[in-house]
Write a protein that holds these residues in place. Sequence first.
Motif, PDB file in Angstrom:
ATOM      1  N   PRO A   1       0.622  -0.995   0.055  1.00  0.00           N
ATOM      2  CA  PRO A   1      -0.264  -0.200  -0.062  1.00  0.00           C
ATOM      3  C   PRO A   1       1.115   1.300  -0.391  1.00  0.00           C
ATOM      4  O   PRO A   1       0.694   2.449  -0.576  1.00  0.00           O
TER       5      PRO A   1
ATOM      6  N   THR B   1      -3.013   3.497  -0.840  1.00  0.00           N
ATOM      7  CA  THR B   1      -3.935   3.213  -0.767  1.00  0.00           C
ATOM      8  C   THR B   1      -4.239   1.483  -0.606  1.00  0.00           C
ATOM      9  O   THR B   1      -3.129   0.967  -0.857  1.00  0.00           O
ATOM     10  N   SER B   2      -4.815   1.108   0.356  1.00  0.00           N
ATOM     11  CA  SER B   2      -5.227  -0.233   0.937  1.00  0.00           C
ATOM     12  C   SER B   2      -5.910  -0.972   0.117  1.00  0.00           C
ATOM     13  O   SER B   2      -6.100  -0.359  -0.660  1.00  0.00           O
TER      14      SER B   2
ATOM     15  N   ASP C   1      -7.531  -2.685   0.827  1.00  0.00           N
ATOM     16  CA  ASP C   1      -9.138  -2.818   0.934  1.00  0.00           C
ATOM     17  C   ASP C   1      -9.960  -2.083  -0.479  1.00  0.00           C
ATOM     18  O   ASP C   1     -11.349  -1.810  -0.655  1.00  0.00           O
ATOM     19  N   GLU C   2      -9.064  -0.943  -0.403  1.00  0.00           N
ATOM     20  CA  GLU C   2      -9.474   0.456  -1.106  1.00  0.00           C
ATOM     21  C   GLU C   2      -9.252   0.351  -2.937  1.00  0.00           C
ATOM     22  O   GLU C   2      -9.452   1.150  -3.042  1.00  0.00           O
ATOM     23  N   LEU C   3      -8.282  -0.872  -3.355  1.00  0.00           N
ATOM     24  CA  LEU C   3      -8.724  -1.383  -4.510  1.00  0.00           C
ATOM     25  C   LEU C   3     -10.138  -1.436  -5.056  1.00  0.00           C
ATOM     26  O   LEU C   3     -11.065  -1.882  -5.002  1.00  0.00           O
ATOM     27  N   PRO C   4      -9.742  -0.866  -6.489  1.00  0.00           N
ATOM     28  CA  PRO C   4     -11.256  -0.779  -7.234  1.00  0.00           C
ATOM     29  C   PRO C   4     -11.609  -2.638  -7.347  1.00  0.00           C
ATOM     30  O   PRO C   4     -10.552  -3.238  -7.917  1.00  0.00           O
ATOM     31  N   ASP C   5     -12.551  -3.015  -7.690  1.00  0.00           N
ATOM     32  CA  ASP C   5     -13.303  -4.134  -8.324  1.00  0.00           C
ATOM     33  C   ASP C   5     -12.609  -4.628  -9.291  1.00  0.00           C
ATOM     34  O   ASP C   5     -12.391  -6.233  -9.078  1.00  0.00           O
TER      35      ASP C   5
END
Length: 228
Positions: A190, A203-204, A206-210
């Motif tokens: 991250p 950017t963690s 969990d915050e990555l786009p799907d």
Amino acid sequence: MNLEALHKISYGMYIVTSGREKCNGQIANTVFQVTSEPETVAVCINKQNFTCELIERSRIFAISALAKSTPLRFIGGFGFRTGRQTNKFEGVKFKIGRTGTRIVLDNSVAYLEAEVIQEIEVDTHTLFVGKVVDADILNGEEPMTYAFYHEVKRGTTPSSAPTYLKTEAVREVRKMDKFKCTICGYVYDPEIGDPDSGIKPGTSFDELPDNWVCPICGAANDQFEKTE
């Protein structure tokens, strides 16, 4: 014995291609000049790789030196898939060289072609020595070093590579959790993010786009697991 000392040996990042009617290419870092008169170079290839088989058959190979700006996904396309099942050249710009094999032009700063004059079997790998028959500079970009690939691009090494170390996937522990691709071993950090995919540092996971995928092998983010 501290095998990390091996990482202090300088390497570059290259695509080695071979074959005529059937051609394949792979990522390699063990490429070096042997003599200047005549001009000879050597490449070290894992015996299980399709490229090794094609060099043995055709007695030719080409080397494309990759630019420092080469995206990880481009490297992964040639480094973490087998040419026996995949056309690695799909969507890739290349030309047919003097030897009749394909020379990768995309993301390359220079290339050379060689005809095999000697080969040396070294346990799991074969060292091919070739006489250079053609070479050219493609642009003025800076070539990528293996150290830059690891330390800045955060790339990983296939287990079939001659420079692979079992401990190399272990990363320094940082404040935010890191996640490792279970397919190729890439570690998402991250604090670095994934600049090639537009993911900013900080950017963690969990915050990555799907729709984010591994920048090396293309695995979906559900193929990642938390690592230290």
